[in-house]
Scaffold this motif. Sequence first.
Motif, PDB file in Angstrom:
ATOM      1  N   ASP A 125       0.830  -1.212   0.000  1.00 34.92           N
ATOM      2  CA  ASP A 125       0.000   0.000   0.000  1.00 34.92           C
ATOM      3  C   ASP A 125       0.867   1.267   0.000  1.00 34.92           C
ATOM      4  OD1 ASP A 125      -2.620  -1.057  -0.054  1.00 34.92           O
ATOM      5  OD2 ASP A 125      -2.481  -1.589   2.066  1.00 34.92           O
ATOM      6  N   THR A 126       1.962   1.223   0.737  1.00 33.18           N
ATOM      7  CA  THR A 126       2.828   2.410   0.818  1.00 33.18           C
ATOM      8  C   THR A 126       3.468   2.675  -0.546  1.00 33.18           C
ATOM      9  OG1 THR A 126       3.238   1.815   3.118  1.00 33.18           O
ATOM     10  CG2 THR A 126       4.693   3.470   2.162  1.00 33.18           C
ATOM     11  N   LEU A 127       3.890   1.590  -1.194  1.00 34.80           N
ATOM     12  CA  LEU A 127       4.495   1.753  -2.525  1.00 34.80           C
ATOM     13  C   LEU A 127       3.488   2.302  -3.525  1.00 34.80           C
ATOM     14  CD1 LEU A 127       6.729  -1.345  -3.223  1.00 34.80           C
ATOM     15  CD2 LEU A 127       7.336   1.074  -3.449  1.00 34.80           C
ATOM     16  N   ALA A 128       2.274   1.756  -3.490  1.00 37.06           N
ATOM     17  CA  ALA A 128       1.248   2.224  -4.434  1.00 37.06           C
ATOM     18  C   ALA A 128       0.945   3.701  -4.185  1.00 37.06           C
ATOM     19  CB  ALA A 128      -0.020   1.384  -4.276  1.00 37.06           C
ATOM     20  N   ALA A 129       0.937   4.090  -2.904  1.00 35.46           N
ATOM     21  CA  ALA A 129       0.649   5.496  -2.574  1.00 35.46           C
ATOM     22  C   ALA A 129       1.771   6.406  -3.077  1.00 35.46           C
ATOM     23  CB  ALA A 129       0.471   5.633  -1.058  1.00 35.46           C
ATOM     24  N   ILE A 130       3.018   5.939  -2.975  1.00 36.86           N
ATOM     25  CA  ILE A 130       4.158   6.728  -3.476  1.00 36.86           C
ATOM     26  C   ILE A 130       4.004   6.949  -4.981  1.00 36.86           C
ATOM     27  CG2 ILE A 130       6.608   6.619  -4.058  1.00 36.86           C
ATOM     28  CD1 ILE A 130       7.216   5.279  -1.533  1.00 36.86           C
ATOM     29  N   ARG A 131       3.694   5.866  -5.685  1.00 38.08           N
ATOM     30  CA  ARG A 131       3.608   5.968  -7.156  1.00 38.08           C
ATOM     31  C   ARG A 131       2.509   6.938  -7.549  1.00 38.08           C
ATOM     32  NH1 ARG A 131       4.423  -0.501  -7.383  1.00 38.08           N
ATOM     33  NH2 ARG A 131       6.667  -0.425  -7.070  1.00 38.08           N
ATOM     34  N   ASP A 132       1.390   6.843  -6.856  1.00 38.21           N
ATOM     35  CA  ASP A 132       0.267   7.723  -7.151  1.00 38.21           C
ATOM     36  C   ASP A 132       0.660   9.187  -6.886  1.00 38.21           C
ATOM     37  OD1 ASP A 132      -2.467   7.988  -7.855  1.00 38.21           O
ATOM     38  OD2 ASP A 132      -2.872   8.511  -5.751  1.00 38.21           O
ATOM     39  N   ALA A 133       1.338   9.407  -5.759  1.00 43.71           N
ATOM     40  CA  ALA A 133       1.728  10.778  -5.395  1.00 43.71           C
ATOM     41  C   ALA A 133       2.694  11.353  -6.423  1.00 43.71           C
ATOM     42  CB  ALA A 133       2.361  10.774  -4.004  1.00 43.71           C
ATOM     43  N   ARG A 134       3.585  10.537  -6.909  1.00 41.78           N
ATOM     44  CA  ARG A 134       4.563  11.026  -7.905  1.00 41.78           C
ATOM     45  C   ARG A 134       3.874  11.395  -9.200  1.00 41.78           C
ATOM     46  NH1 ARG A 134      10.215   9.828  -6.805  1.00 41.78           N
ATOM     47  NH2 ARG A 134      10.594  10.303  -8.971  1.00 41.78           N
ATOM     48  N   ILE A 135       2.926  10.548  -9.608  1.00 42.82           N
ATOM     49  CA  ILE A 135       2.194  10.851 -10.846  1.00 42.82           C
ATOM     50  C   ILE A 135       1.483  12.200 -10.711  1.00 42.82           C
ATOM     51  CG2 ILE A 135       0.172  10.129 -12.229  1.00 42.82           C
ATOM     52  CD1 ILE A 135       1.144   7.211 -11.703  1.00 42.82           C
ATOM     53  N   LYS A 136       0.990  12.465  -9.490  1.00 42.18           N
ATOM     54  CA  LYS A 136       0.261  13.723  -9.274  1.00 42.18           C
ATOM     55  C   LYS A 136       1.210  14.906  -9.059  1.00 42.18           C
ATOM     56  CE  LYS A 136      -4.039  11.771  -7.706  1.00 42.18           C
ATOM     57  NZ  LYS A 136      -4.421  10.705  -6.795  1.00 42.18           N
ATOM     58  N   GLY A 137       2.519  14.648  -9.047  1.00 40.81           N
ATOM     59  CA  GLY A 137       3.474  15.754  -9.032  1.00 40.81           C
ATOM     60  C   GLY A 137       4.117  16.055  -7.697  1.00 40.81           C
ATOM     61  N   ALA A 138       3.857  15.230  -6.671  1.00 45.17           N
ATOM     62  CA  ALA A 138       4.456  15.511  -5.348  1.00 45.17           C
ATOM     63  C   ALA A 138       5.932  15.153  -5.342  1.00 45.17           C
ATOM     64  CB  ALA A 138       3.729  14.696  -4.279  1.00 45.17           C
ATOM     65  N   LYS A 139       6.665  15.783  -4.432  1.00 43.89           N
ATOM     66  CA  LYS A 139       8.018  15.328  -4.113  1.00 43.89           C
ATOM     67  C   LYS A 139       7.850  14.213  -3.092  1.00 43.89           C
ATOM     68  CE  LYS A 139      10.010  19.218  -5.868  1.00 43.89           C
ATOM     69  NZ  LYS A 139       8.785  19.691  -6.489  1.00 43.89           N
ATOM     70  N   VAL A 140       8.640  13.173  -3.227  1.00 43.62           N
ATOM     71  CA  VAL A 140       8.475  12.041  -2.311  1.00 43.62           C
ATOM     72  C   VAL A 140       9.777  11.770  -1.563  1.00 43.62           C
ATOM     73  CG1 VAL A 140       7.941   9.588  -2.096  1.00 43.62           C
ATOM     74  CG2 VAL A 140       6.688  10.987  -3.730  1.00 43.62           C
ATOM     75  N   PHE A 141       9.619  11.644  -0.251  1.00 43.48           N
ATOM     76  CA  PHE A 141      10.783  11.398   0.589  1.00 43.48           C
ATOM     77  C   PHE A 141      10.535  10.116   1.376  1.00 43.48           C
ATOM     78  CE2 PHE A 141      13.480  12.120   4.254  1.00 43.48           C
ATOM     79  CZ  PHE A 141      14.657  12.397   3.576  1.00 43.48           C
ATOM     80  N   GLY A 142      11.477   9.195   1.358  1.00 42.09           N
ATOM     81  CA  GLY A 142      11.289   7.907   2.025  1.00 42.09           C
ATOM     82  C   GLY A 142      12.054   7.834   3.337  1.00 42.09           C
ATOM     83  N   ILE A 143      11.449   7.145   4.310  1.00 45.02           N
ATOM     84  CA  ILE A 143      12.156   6.835   5.562  1.00 45.02           C
ATOM     85  C   ILE A 143      12.059   5.322   5.688  1.00 45.02           C
ATOM     86  CG2 ILE A 143      12.143   7.087   8.086  1.00 45.02           C
ATOM     87  CD1 ILE A 143      12.068   9.903   7.445  1.00 45.02           C
ATOM     88  N   THR A 144      13.167   4.641   5.537  1.00 46.03           N
ATOM     89  CA  THR A 144      13.115   3.179   5.535  1.00 46.03           C
ATOM     90  C   THR A 144      14.347   2.588   6.197  1.00 46.03           C
ATOM     91  OG1 THR A 144      12.875   1.203   4.140  1.00 46.03           O
ATOM     92  CG2 THR A 144      14.097   3.033   3.190  1.00 46.03           C
TER      93      THR A 144
END
Length: 468
Positions: free
Chosen positions: A213-232
Amino acid sequence: MASVREACTHVVGAYGLAAVCADEPGVIAVARKDSPIVVGAGETGAYVASDVIALIDATRDVVVLEDGQFAKLTPAGVEYTDEAGNVIEPKVTHIDWDLDMAEKGGYPDFMLKEIHEQPRVVRDTLVGRMTPAGELDIDELGLSLEELNDIDRVYVIACGTSYHAGLIAKNLIEGWARIPTEVEAASEFRYRNPIITPTTLVVAVSQSGETADTLAAIRDARIKGAKVFGITNVVGSPVARESDGVIYTKANKEIAVASTKSFIGQVVSLTLLALLLAQVKYRLTTKQARMLFRELSDTAEQIQWILDTQTEAVHEAALLCKDAQSALFVGRGMGAAISYEGALKLKEVSYLHAEAYAAGEMKHGPIALIDPGFPVIAVATKSATYDKTVSNLMECKARGAKVIVVATEGDEEINKIADCIIRVPAVRDVFSPITASVPLQLLAREVAILRGCDVDQPRNLAKSVTVE
Ligand code: M6R
């Protein structure tokens, strides 16, 4: 040896060092600061490693080197010296663990081992993060300072325990950087239509870095133009690869299904991110950031204090919970976020139903649950809302609840209402999740042990959830 000793006076940060020199074959010079080093001498030679488990085939008598101690290894044995070069007699520990115990570092289960690793996780996550000039250093950020300065909305997306780390981050980012921040379960975020613009920062928090779910949310956010920062916690994981930037939590491999040390690593990393955003937005001065960073670093020792002193109190609290049908966790502000995580931990390892509520919400429904003997576990550390939480607890007490409180060391007022108190050192409220979560991890494990549960492999759960 003298050169290594001299060199160490100039080295900044944490290290575990084993040095060899072409001019002195057959010699290994060993030193450490804040990183583990174990030395042992056996019949076949002298050995050095970062963990006992690597040595037990060769020797069972080991020396856990301390900061400021040096070891000179030769085929004939080991000589230990102090910072001034004086020969010292080290403390030798005999290891009588079997292989299974060795893997668990001598602890009965991985969950307890991992809880005890948390002081190290705090230190490792912070190593090298502040420059001598007082600037925060997150070089893997992947975003320029201008891009960060433009951020006007933050979403933290995550699942389970990582989601709870997000709740803590919301308080920090809004409190320090004054950027509106929402925290959402990734499974919800991915199926709605959140407001995202190029100045939105999506922070994805995931121990495994592969939660579906987290990965799918990242992909969706990127498509919509957000900057994405990961903590892993996992280097090169999908979350790390698919984010613009990443902070690694340095918890090392977490084996128990219940997240403990990775949670602490996430909270520390999110605290760094919040500090950075606040600095970039000119909401905190360098001096303030440096002071907060120092206090953040101090939590490593404060966790150690809890681990060293609160075992009996945790056991006493666990006895009050073990036969219950259900338990309620309450707190306000940071205390509420800690409570959500405490309730999840108890549920997943002990199979005892638990719910968490913001303490102020009690009178809107949950208080109806309370009858004599019902365990109420409160996070009531000293904060601006301490008195309010205490008055909520009085209401519970009046209805016969067994009140277990995570309270600040030195707080005597709480003695009047608590049936059992687990103490934590006094810290600034923003750092209370890093300390006050630890007793709740220990409590969940202790209740699970008393109920005969397998704390490392709870039923129905997997360490990473790679399917929907
Ligand atoms: O690997 P992730 O952090 O993405 O995992 C998220 C959750 O599955 C995880 O935190 C889970 O809730 C833990 N078992 C809780 O202890």
